[in-house]
Design an enzyme around this catalytic site. Sequence first.
Site, PDB file in Angstrom:
ATOM      1  N   ASP A 239       0.851  -1.192   0.000  1.00  0.00           N
ATOM      2  CA  ASP A 239       0.000   0.000   0.000  1.00  0.00           C
ATOM      3  C   ASP A 239       0.881   1.235   0.000  1.00  0.00           C
ATOM      4  O   ASP A 239       1.937   1.257   0.621  1.00  0.00           O
ATOM      5  CB  ASP A 239      -0.934   0.016   1.218  1.00  0.00           C
ATOM      6  CG  ASP A 239      -2.043   1.050   1.065  1.00  0.00           C
ATOM      7  OD1 ASP A 239      -3.157   0.667   0.665  1.00  0.00           O
ATOM      8  OD2 ASP A 239      -1.787   2.247   1.309  1.00  0.00           O
TER       9      ASP A 239
ATOM     10  N   ARG B 258     -14.427   1.873   7.850  1.00  0.00           N
ATOM     11  CA  ARG B 258     -14.515   0.613   7.090  1.00  0.00           C
ATOM     12  C   ARG B 258     -13.210  -0.172   6.996  1.00  0.00           C
ATOM     13  O   ARG B 258     -13.209  -1.306   6.538  1.00  0.00           O
ATOM     14  CB  ARG B 258     -15.026   0.898   5.668  1.00  0.00           C
ATOM     15  CG  ARG B 258     -14.064   1.765   4.872  1.00  0.00           C
ATOM     16  CD  ARG B 258     -14.727   2.487   3.707  1.00  0.00           C
ATOM     17  NE  ARG B 258     -13.764   3.394   3.080  1.00  0.00           N
ATOM     18  CZ  ARG B 258     -13.394   4.569   3.573  1.00  0.00           C
ATOM     19  NH1 ARG B 258     -13.903   5.012   4.698  1.00  0.00           N
ATOM     20  NH2 ARG B 258     -12.501   5.305   2.959  1.00  0.00           N
TER      21      ARG B 258
ATOM     22  N   VAL C 177       2.266   0.561  -6.392  1.00  0.00           N
ATOM     23  CA  VAL C 177       2.380  -0.563  -7.328  1.00  0.00           C
ATOM     24  C   VAL C 177       2.209  -0.011  -8.739  1.00  0.00           C
ATOM     25  O   VAL C 177       1.185   0.584  -9.061  1.00  0.00           O
ATOM     26  CB  VAL C 177       1.351  -1.654  -7.007  1.00  0.00           C
ATOM     27  CG1 VAL C 177       1.375  -2.751  -8.058  1.00  0.00           C
ATOM     28  CG2 VAL C 177       1.643  -2.233  -5.627  1.00  0.00           C
TER      29      VAL C 177
ATOM     30  N   GLU D  20      -6.970   1.824 -13.164  1.00  0.00           N
ATOM     31  CA  GLU D  20      -5.609   1.848 -13.696  1.00  0.00           C
ATOM     32  C   GLU D  20      -4.773   0.713 -13.080  1.00  0.00           C
ATOM     33  O   GLU D  20      -4.100  -0.042 -13.796  1.00  0.00           O
ATOM     34  CB  GLU D  20      -4.991   3.215 -13.387  1.00  0.00           C
ATOM     35  CG  GLU D  20      -3.724   3.499 -14.155  1.00  0.00           C
ATOM     36  CD  GLU D  20      -3.115   4.852 -13.747  1.00  0.00           C
ATOM     37  OE1 GLU D  20      -3.841   5.700 -13.183  1.00  0.00           O
ATOM     38  OE2 GLU D  20      -1.921   5.029 -13.986  1.00  0.00           O
TER      39      GLU D  20
ATOM     40  N   CYS E  77     -10.366 -12.762 -18.658  1.00  0.00           N
ATOM     41  CA  CYS E  77      -9.544 -11.877 -17.838  1.00  0.00           C
ATOM     42  C   CYS E  77     -10.332 -10.599 -17.558  1.00  0.00           C
ATOM     43  O   CYS E  77     -11.474 -10.441 -17.995  1.00  0.00           O
ATOM     44  CB  CYS E  77      -8.192 -11.612 -18.496  1.00  0.00           C
ATOM     45  SG  CYS E  77      -8.237 -10.403 -19.834  1.00  0.00           S
TER      46      CYS E  77
ATOM     47  N   CYS F 163     -11.441  -8.865 -20.672  1.00  0.00           N
ATOM     48  CA  CYS F 163     -12.622  -9.512 -21.270  1.00  0.00           C
ATOM     49  C   CYS F 163     -13.889  -8.993 -20.589  1.00  0.00           C
ATOM     50  O   CYS F 163     -14.930  -8.811 -21.227  1.00  0.00           O
ATOM     51  CB  CYS F 163     -12.582 -11.023 -21.076  1.00  0.00           C
ATOM     52  SG  CYS F 163     -11.261 -11.901 -21.906  1.00  0.00           S
TER      53      CYS F 163
ATOM     54  N   CYS G  95     -16.148   5.826  -4.751  1.00  0.00           N
ATOM     55  CA  CYS G  95     -16.499   6.043  -3.341  1.00  0.00           C
ATOM     56  C   CYS G  95     -16.493   7.525  -3.019  1.00  0.00           C
ATOM     57  O   CYS G  95     -17.124   7.985  -2.076  1.00  0.00           O
ATOM     58  CB  CYS G  95     -15.533   5.300  -2.435  1.00  0.00           C
ATOM     59  SG  CYS G  95     -15.568   3.531  -2.701  1.00  0.00           S
TER      60      CYS G  95
ATOM     61  N   CYS H 110      -5.529 -11.292 -22.903  1.00  0.00           N
ATOM     62  CA  CYS H 110      -5.372 -12.728 -22.657  1.00  0.00           C
ATOM     63  C   CYS H 110      -5.362 -13.553 -23.941  1.00  0.00           C
ATOM     64  O   CYS H 110      -4.931 -14.704 -23.924  1.00  0.00           O
ATOM     65  CB  CYS H 110      -6.414 -13.239 -21.666  1.00  0.00           C
ATOM     66  SG  CYS H 110      -8.099 -13.296 -22.259  1.00  0.00           S
TER      67      CYS H 110
END
Length: 336
Positions: free
Chosen positions: A54, A65, A104, A127, A165, A168, A182, A242
């Site tokens: 993260d 949450r 990431v 993304e 995938c 798809c 959100c 894929c």
Amino acid sequence: MSRYAKQVLFAPLGKEGQERLGRARVTLVGLGALGSTIANHLVRAGVGFVRLCDRDFVELDNLQRQVLYDEEDVRSNLPKAQAAAAKLARINSETKLDPRVCDVNPANVEDLARDVDLVLDGTDNFETRFLLNDACVKLGRPWIYGGCVGSYGMVMAVLPGEGPCFACLVGELPAPGSSPTCDTAGVLNTAVGVVASLQANEAIKLLAGRREALAGGLQTLDVWHNTNQIIKVPRSPTCGVCVKRGFTHLESASSAATSLCGRNAVQVVPPAGSTLDLAEAERKLAPLGKVRRNAYLLKIAVDGCELTLFPDARAIIQGTADLARARSLYARYVGS
Ligand SMILES: [Zn+2]
């Protein structure tokens, strides 16, 4: 094994399934609402290795949450990966945890996914999901998509070479602002809890070697309108990822600045391999205002924004959603 007695007693899992869980390795990307619930389930269930990725830190409005965090984590300005690892280590010392405070992106996603059996999506943006899809299809790693907005959510396990995938399922990357988030629609903690539990549930089946028990499609649900269903998703015969094996998201450069969902904040990412000495940065910034620093990050308020700097030279700049303004603040106070 006594720790897992209730689970071993469940016949479709049994002792053999439990032993497989103990040998299993997963990477979890995103430790917000979905990710913290997924991590909680997998670690308690006895998954052997969990990598926790993260880029952000814990804030007060996460606590509604994001079940692994508490007010002390907010006061301590802890990154989510570190706060989650500390909590999870107290829950199950048998699980090996690998916290990574990082963005990431195309530069690191394959390394994060290569040495594990399964990748789980705890992100909040398309993304990163397209990036995970490219990396996992390329490497032949299963991954489990989960998304949740308002009271509605969906889950799908992607099994490269066997089924559809993510591309798809959704086609092209939707234009920014075209789908609810959100940020615009809010989110119920109960909806997130159900979606994350379904993701962890599919993960446990896969990791325990019980593929026949998988849902076999896109699970959708709405906890407010009381609906749930499983939709069969065909593999697209012309899928660019894929079928044609084009991995455009892996090949694109990391965005230098991205707006963060629901945060009125921008993340600025320097080139891969950059580092920042937090102590040195504190010395440089101290004349401008009060600097708060711990082992993982540094914070300072400047020009009506709050800058948070990390040792990988990333910055999260709160108080603006303007990418150009964020980059100019970064250049001014961190260096370009
Ligand atoms: Zn596909």
